[in-house]
Write a protein that holds these residues in place. Structure first.
Motif, PDB file in Angstrom:
ATOM      1  N   UNK A 190       0.847  -1.196   0.000  1.00 33.55           N
ATOM      2  CA  UNK A 190       0.000   0.000   0.000  1.00 33.55           C
ATOM      3  C   UNK A 190       0.880   1.243   0.000  1.00 33.55           C
ATOM      4  N   UNK A 191       0.658   2.131  -0.968  1.00 29.71           N
ATOM      5  CA  UNK A 191       1.456   3.350  -1.084  1.00 29.71           C
ATOM      6  C   UNK A 191       0.539   4.517  -1.418  1.00 29.71           C
ATOM      7  N   UNK A 192       0.840   5.679  -0.833  1.00 30.65           N
ATOM      8  CA  UNK A 192       0.091   6.887  -1.177  1.00 30.65           C
ATOM      9  C   UNK A 192       0.509   7.386  -2.554  1.00 30.65           C
ATOM     10  N   UNK A 193      -0.460   7.691  -3.395  1.00 25.49           N
ATOM     11  CA  UNK A 193      -0.218   8.265  -4.715  1.00 25.49           C
ATOM     12  C   UNK A 193      -1.227   9.391  -4.919  1.00 25.49           C
ATOM     13  N   UNK A 194      -0.740  10.620  -5.043  1.00 28.77           N
ATOM     14  CA  UNK A 194      -1.633  11.772  -5.285  1.00 28.77           C
ATOM     15  C   UNK A 194      -2.790  11.830  -4.293  1.00 28.77           C
ATOM     16  N   UNK A 195      -2.484  11.606  -3.020  1.00 22.93           N
ATOM     17  CA  UNK A 195      -3.489  11.670  -1.957  1.00 22.93           C
ATOM     18  C   UNK A 195      -4.525  10.556  -2.069  1.00 22.93           C
ATOM     19  N   UNK A 196      -4.151   9.448  -2.707  1.00 20.73           N
ATOM     20  CA  UNK A 196      -5.000   8.257  -2.755  1.00 20.73           C
ATOM     21  C   UNK A 196      -4.167   7.062  -2.318  1.00 20.73           C
ATOM     22  N   UNK A 197      -4.829   6.035  -1.806  1.00 19.92           N
ATOM     23  CA  UNK A 197      -4.100   4.833  -1.411  1.00 19.92           C
ATOM     24  C   UNK A 197      -4.992   3.614  -1.571  1.00 19.92           C
ATOM     25  N   UNK A 198      -4.442   2.587  -2.197  1.00 25.67           N
ATOM     26  CA  UNK A 198      -5.125   1.295  -2.318  1.00 25.67           C
ATOM     27  C   UNK A 198      -4.611   0.402  -1.190  1.00 25.67           C
TER      28      UNK A 198
END
Length: 845
Positions: A378-386
């Motif tokens: 799980x990694x934050x990308x552009x203020x989103x996270x899966x």
């Protein structure tokens, strides 16, 4: 007998269509219950375009204006009330299309008052009057079509049938069910469980819940928030449902729906669905629990929403994620995207739908937490996270603590279900050095540890393949390409486009306390990939032609056309590595260096001749001639002082432009005159050194420079404590000194090299260039106030996004290579960097 209406409910983000004949009281009702700005009136629009509310000749442009206003208000999520007759289905149809476009629920309020009353009111009007035959026609049409409103897809229909109702009805604004902005948690958001009951209990234990209680609760009042896909595939679906249903009922959890719940709901309702992707296992487990339990499950699933907006709008949860424009909206489309993702109609090699990678374009203020497609980490990308980390596939079950943004995971006990598409698919089974064009051709996605899954468009892939196939070095050497670099945010200081204030401010806002400022050399970016000797090159890179290294440009081409020159330069660098003991310290027989090669003219001589020198020469000649002609005219008494001053200023600008580019050019003779300024050691055997702090890199590079100072150029630097005003001022003064004496400027980087903050990857560096150098980029006269003001409007967002994505791909390529991954997996990332370089973003930024 019709029930008397006393209450009308309309969503805060909603669309209200008033339907009724002239004189039925629509305008009076609207003004009583809604604000002036919320009401869009056809009469008012006629007045705006034609100066007269009764002018029927301007009806067409008036309704164009009406639809435009409605469109913009619904786009912004504002409650909008349409005050027009709206008695014809075709008139309402166009309004409903706008509501559907912006995923807003539409409410119809029908004014079914007696015809006699409508005619009486119409006759008593002083401001405007509708012909009686028109009122009668409207009344008949309204009564004939009112029963169709539900079929027309109005979410709610209310009918007012008397003056008493008009005077006593209450209009209440309600929140959509997905609007829980007043609920700030704290939450423990749990990714896709898929029947992994023991892992769920283990995760709740780690999160501090009392799992011995029934229902499970947290002693501090925290609540679990399930992201959907509780069911299918795993062995404990019924038990997972027991936990979720009981916790939701008790208020210790929230739950949204996933695509697997949606399919299970249809199966339980007797619908014809394909029993695939683990549904058979679920139905078998539920069947053992009996029909009452199945009914209970069906009711629970039926009550699940597609997404929630929480914590003052700072948090959005949706099973498959949700682009910003759909947050807090309600429609079939929103539900579909939240459950399944936005597909582009394609399927991948595993037969699964290819989904639009919305996260790459996401720039919303709300953090979006989602699952659906499993990721290794799980990694934050552009203020989103899966946070679906593939528990049922043998991965982990992950939770995100909100608002702490802390990730907590437990390992799966085993692989319960074999995935159709591997969570971390690789190129297993291919020959060790076999390349496959399908890896890099067409639209495809690349999973990265720093940037999540990145999309490469088909046309960009083709452009990259063209360059690689025709101009690149031997692909076995090509394991990394450098990313583009974003500039600092635009400065508002008088006479400056870029200034250290903005560079420091960016990193300070990202929570970084220390940065390193490195002198920026005006040369050409070069990547050096080399082995200790030809035997090492053969062992690690598979090269058998006695070639022991390459120097490549940022597009993967040989830096020099003369292989002998490359060989001599690399031999000198190898000697420096030998003398410094770096091979042994790192336990490696190969290295990858990121560097700048000087002078600029060594690689860009043709560019200098055709563009910069030509521009400078043309400017000097033309402006000299202009000044001579003006001087002659002024001697004859013609008043040209203002023009002469302007021309003289332009000549000075051109002279400064020529001086600016010339200082980066000098003659070279073979190796003599060439300088290489290394600034990072990217990788060695078994490790991606690019992850080490900058202090380590600079120490190793200083040791190399000490052994080959005639070739290797030192890069001056300053470490800056962003919380210390003295440290910041000293670095700023140093930048002024550098640029005042003709230097390009500096690059500001986090001291820790790679930083993942709350909103994802922090830029690995921003460039801050000097006033005079920027003449080369933006032209001789860019400092004129009008030009400078125009340039301040330049948009840097795409450049920053590009820099992050390319950096993530570059590190991913190094990770895969250092881990001895298949070369096709490495090249997937390298091609991705080159493909992104062809995006239409102004390279001068």
């Amino acid at each position: 007998m019709r029930r008397v209406l006393t209450r009308i409910e309309t969503p805060e983000v909603g669309f209200v269509v008033l339907c009724g004949a002239s004189g039925s009281g629509k305008s009076t009702f609207a003004s009583r219950h809604f604000s002036d700005t919320e009401i869009v009136s056809s009469d008012r629009c006629r007045a705006l375009v034609g100066d007269d509310e009764t002018d029927q000749s301007v009806t067409s442009p008036a309704f164009e204006l009406l639809h435009t206003i409605i469109d913009k208000r619904l786009e912004l999520g504002r409650l909008t009330v349409v005050d027009a007759t709206n008695v014809k289905p075709e008139d309402r149809r166009s309004l409903l299309e706008v509501a559907r476009r912006w995923d807003v629920l539409a409410t119809a309020i029908v004014f079914d008052l007696p015809l006699a009353l409508c005619l009486e009111r119409n006759r008593s009007r002083q401001d405007r009057r509708t012909p009686e035959h028109a009122v009668k026609r409207q009344h008949v049409t309204m009564r004939r079509t009112a029963k169709q409103l539900r079929k027309e897809r109005f979410a709610r229909v209310y009918t007012l049938g008397s003056v008493t109702e008009l005077d006593t009805v209450e209009v209440v604004r309600t929140r959509l069910w997905n609007d829980r902005r007043d609920d700030a948690g704290p939450f423990d958001i749990i990714g896709d469980v898929h029947g992994c009951h023991s892992e769920l209990i283990g995760l709740l234990d780690r999160l501090g819940y009392d799992t011995s209680a029934d229902p499970i609760v947290h002693p501090e009042g925290r609540r679990a928030l399930f992201l959907g896909d509780l069911v299918d595939r795993g062995p404990g679906v019924a038990e997972v449902l027991d936990v979720a249903i009981s916790m939701v009922s008790a208020g210790s959890a929230l739950c949204i729906g996933g695509n697997h719940e949606n399919k299970l709901s249809r199966a339980l309702a007797g619908r014809n669905v394909k029993v695939t992707h683990g549904l058979a296992e679920t139905l078998e487990q539920l069947d053992r629990r009996g029909p009452e339990f199945q009914k209970h499950v069906a009711e629970f699933i039926d009550g699940l929403l597609s997404h929630y907006v929480l914590d003052g709008g700072r948090l959005v949860v949706a099973h498959a994620g949700l682009p910003e424009r759909y947050h807090g909206r309600s429609s079939g489309r929103v539900r579909s995207i939240a459950l399944y993702g936005d597909t582009d109609g394609e399927t991948d090699e595993y037969g699964l739908p290819v989904r639009y990678r919305w996260v790459e374009d996401y720039s919303g203020d709300a953090a979006v937490v989602y699952g659906h497609v499993p990721v290794p980490v799980a990694q934050w990308v552009n203020n989103t996270i899966c946070i679906d980390t593939g528990a049922v596939f043998g991965g982990q079950l992950t939770a995100l603590r909100w608002p702490e943004k802390q990730l907590i995971s437990v390992e799966a006990a085993e692989e319960y279900y074999e995935p159709i598409r591997p969570v971390d698919a690789d190129a297993a089974g291919r020959p060790a050095l076999s390349l496959d064009i399908t890896d890099v051709l067409g639209k495809h996605r690349i999973d990265t540890s720093l940037g999540g899954r990145l999309t490469i468009d088909a046309d960009r892939s083709s452009a990259a393949l063209e360059v690689m196939s025709r101009f690149a070095v031997d692909p076995r050497w090509l394991v990394y390409l450098p990313p583009t670099m974003a500039p600092a945010n635009t400065s508002e200081r008088l006479g400056y486009l870029e200034h250290p204030d903005e560079a420091f401010g960016y990193f300070r806002s990202a929570g970084i306390t220390e940065v390193v400022c490195q002198e920026k050399h005006m040369g050409s970016r070069a990547v050096l990939v080399f082995a200790r000797d030809s035997a090492s090159a053969q062992a690690r890179f598979g090269i058998t032609n006695d070639e022991a290294g390459v120097i490549v440009t940022r597009t993967g081409r040989p830096f020099f056309s003369d292989p002998e020159l490359t060989s001599v330069l690399l031999d000198r660098i190898r000697a420096a590595v030998d003398a410094s003991g770096l091979w042994d310290r790192l336990g490696t027989d190969w290295l990858i260096l990121d560097a700048e090669l000087l002078p600029w003219s060594a690689k860009s001589a043709e560019l200098l001749r055709s563009q910069y020198a030509a521009t400078g020469a043309a400017g000097i000649v033309s402006l000299d001639a202009a000044q001579r002609l003006m001087a002659d005219a002024m001697r004859r008494g013609i008043e040209l002082d203002a023009l002469a001053t302007q021309t003289r200023s332009r000549a000075e600008h051109v002279a400064s432009f020529v001086e600016a580019y010339r200082r980066y050019c000098w003659d070279v003779d073979g190796v003599d005159g060439i300088e290489i300024a290394p600034f990072q050691i990217l990788a060695a055997e078994g490790e991606v050194l690019a992850r080490r702090p900058h202090r380590w890199h600079l120490e190793q590079i200083d040791a190399l420079i000490a052994q080959a100072s005639e070739l290797l150029r030192s890069t001056d630097r300053r470490f800056v404590d962003l919380g210390d005003g003295v440290s910041v001022n000293e670095a700023t003064d140093w930048w002024h000194t550098l640029t005042d004496r003709g230097g390009e400027g500096m690059v500001v980087k986090p001291a820790d090299t790679i930083v993942l903050a709350d909103k994802g990857l922090v830029l690995p560096g921003v460039k801050c260039r000097g006033r005079e150098y920027l003449r080369i980029i933006y032209g001789p006269e860019y400092l004129d106030p009008a030009n400078l003001e125009r340039l301040r409007q330049r948009s840097l967002g795409r450049k920053s996004s590009l820099a992050r994505r390319e950096f993530a791909l570059g590190i991913e390529a190094l990770d895969r290579f250092a881990a001895n991954g298949h070369l096709s997996r490495v090249h997937e990332c390298v091609f991705g960097v080159l493909a992104l370089e062809s995006e239409p973003t102004d390279p001068r930024l």
